[in-house]
Design a protein around this motif. Structure first.
Motif, PDB file in Angstrom:
ATOM      1  N   GLN A  41       0.829  -1.201   0.000  1.00  0.00           N
ATOM      2  CA  GLN A  41       0.000   0.000   0.000  1.00  0.00           C
ATOM      3  C   GLN A  41       0.866   1.254   0.000  1.00  0.00           C
ATOM      4  OE1 GLN A  41      -2.078   0.870   3.606  1.00  0.00           O
ATOM      5  NE2 GLN A  41      -3.037   2.724   2.779  1.00  0.00           N
ATOM      6  N   LEU A  53       2.429   1.781  -3.409  1.00  0.00           N
ATOM      7  CA  LEU A  53       1.460   2.341  -4.347  1.00  0.00           C
ATOM      8  C   LEU A  53       1.297   3.832  -4.115  1.00  0.00           C
ATOM      9  CD1 LEU A  53      -1.826   3.209  -4.451  1.00  0.00           C
ATOM     10  CD2 LEU A  53      -0.703   2.297  -6.474  1.00  0.00           C
ATOM     11  N   PHE A  73      -6.263   6.683  -1.274  1.00  0.00           N
ATOM     12  CA  PHE A  73      -5.391   5.506  -1.298  1.00  0.00           C
ATOM     13  C   PHE A  73      -4.637   5.340   0.023  1.00  0.00           C
ATOM     14  CE2 PHE A  73      -5.029   6.738  -6.029  1.00  0.00           C
ATOM     15  CZ  PHE A  73      -6.274   6.188  -6.276  1.00  0.00           C
ATOM     16  N   SER A 100      -6.151  -0.135  -2.806  1.00  0.00           N
ATOM     17  CA  SER A 100      -4.887  -0.504  -3.429  1.00  0.00           C
ATOM     18  C   SER A 100      -4.531  -1.974  -3.236  1.00  0.00           C
ATOM     19  CB  SER A 100      -3.756   0.381  -2.895  1.00  0.00           C
ATOM     20  OG  SER A 100      -3.714   0.362  -1.488  1.00  0.00           O
TER      21      SER A 100
END
Length: 427
Positions: free
Chosen positions: A358, A361, A412, A419
């Motif tokens: 995560q 990302l 996100f 994600s």
């Protein structure tokens, strides 16, 4: 902190501030630290360079570069634009939506933001201007659409980040799918609202026949990301091997089906890929040397303690990361931020309990956003070069788009399922 450690950071900042390329800035900083520290030797440079190159996973980089270059030269961009136009061109402000959607499709082939802006912008900018869209707004659409290039897999930045932070490249690539689609959707929403407000023109009504014809024409391009990601998660091949599969797939489509690339062009494509790979690899190995010296002086530990003192929990830490990387994106290029801050911030995120995939990302998404932020956004510069519009005018048009991406970054950061949820579904 030791004198050599201080010299490492001061020389790096100093060389970058006078405009020296990041590769030479990193190398100069490493050499200055080694010369000042009797415990280090110049022989370590060659050792670390060899170790950095002797990495099987890094073979994915030249292969992904080559696949993207083949696809870009093989007539895929025009087909993707036609398909995107049939899909969303009939909506209010449709041609601006087409630019963003076409960039998203091309991102799933090229793995590069700059290549995405150049390939799609070269087609879409003249078309938007022909339909009476403001020139600066038309250029901004190409720049912001290009940022999706390193979020939607395959992404060379994910490959580099995964290797320098010991994060699964396969999981990072998969994690980029949903955020890339979500970000593209919200960018389209803003473009739609802007079109309604300014009464921008749109195409004729939706034609299902045209949609089917354009889909048939673009199907081979659209299948590429499915082949790559399906093969990885089907256990057929590794992420590194998938890059080679992408190359053979690109040759098959562009030579055997579309037949829009010649032998002479293939030579030029391979030569350009070799140049790009050499530049990137030199950058990666100098960054790995820099990372070794940074770790040697316990700088990540000091930074971690600083974050721990400021951030009381993971939420505050993530907000600080968004602020920090947004600022870095305004002044540093993606490679510099990725290679310098990635190895430092990734372990800190783990200490705060943030999932490494995560965080990877979020980190790469913010790097992508930075490519469109003034004053030094690379996709912004590419788009200005294509359009001939002043940077100041395009930058002003980009700010609302960047605000949309900042909102996406917070989504996100605080909703991990966006994600890494796809990874849970595939277990």
């Amino acid at each position: 902190m030791e004198l050599s450690a201080v010299a490492l950071l001061v020389v790096l900042v100093g060389l970058m501030s006078i405009g020296l390329p990041i590769t030479w800035a990193l190398g100069g900083a490493c050499i200055s630290a080694i010369l000042l520290d009797p415990n280090l030797s110049l022989a370590m440079i060659t050792q670390k360079i060899f170790t950095g190159c002797d990495n099987f996973a890094m073979l994915a980089l030249p292969a992904f570069f080559l696949a993207g270059d083949i696809m870009a030269k093989g007539g895929l961009s025009g087909r993707l634009v036609s398909f995107a136009d049939s899909l969303v061109g009939w909506i209010s402000g449709g041609i601006s939506l087409v630019s963003i959607v076409a960039c998203a499709f091309f991102a799933a082939i090229s793995g590069s933001s700059v290549a995405t802006t150049a390939a799609i912008g070269g087609i879409m900018y003249p078309e938007m201007v022909k339909r009476d869209y403001p020139k600066d707004y038309s250029a901004a659409c190409q720049a912001i659409g290009g940022t999706l290039g390193i979020v939607i897999p395959p992404s060379t930045v994910f490959v580099i980040y995964g290797n320098i932070t010991n994060t699964s490249v396969a999981k990072l690539l998969m994690a980029g799918i949903v955020p890339g689609i979500i970000c593209g959707f919200f960018l389209c929403v803003y473009a739609y609202i802007k079109a309604k407000k300014c009464n921008f023109p749109c195409n004729d009504s939706f034609s299902f026949k045209r949609f089917l014809l354009s889909f048939r024409d673009a199907i081979w391009a659209l299948l590429m990301p499915l082949v790559i990601l399906g093969g990885i998660y089907g256990g057929i091949f590794t992420p590194t091997e998938s890059a080679v599969v992408a190359v053979f797939y690109g040759f098959f489509v562009c030579l055997g089906i579309y037949r829009e690339i010649t032998g002479a062009q293939i030579f030029d494509v391979v030569r350009q890929t070799a140049i790009t790979t050499a530049n990137i690899m030199f950058l990666v190995v100098t960054a790995q040397m820099f990372g070794f010296i940074v770790t040697f002086y316990h700088i990540p530990v000091l930074v971690t303690k600083g974050f721990m003192a400021i951030a009381s929990n993971a939420s505050v830490f993530l907000v600080l990361i968004i602020v920090l990387l947004t600022i870095c994106g305004m002044f540093l290029e993606v490679g510099a931020t990725n290679l310098i801050l990635g190895p430092i911030l990734a372990p800190i995120a783990i200490k705060f309990g943030v999932d490494p995939v995560q965080f990877g990302l979020l980190f790469v998404f913010l790097l992508a956003m930075g490519q469109a932020t003034p004053p030094f956004g690379t996709t912004m510069f590419v788009s200005c070069g294509l359009s001939g519009e002043p940077v100041a005018k395009v930058a002003k048009r980009l700010l609302p788009f960047v605000a949309v991406e900042i909102v996406c970054a917070f989504l996100f950061a605080f909703f991990p399922a966006l994600s890494i949820g796809i990874l849970d579904l595939m277990k």
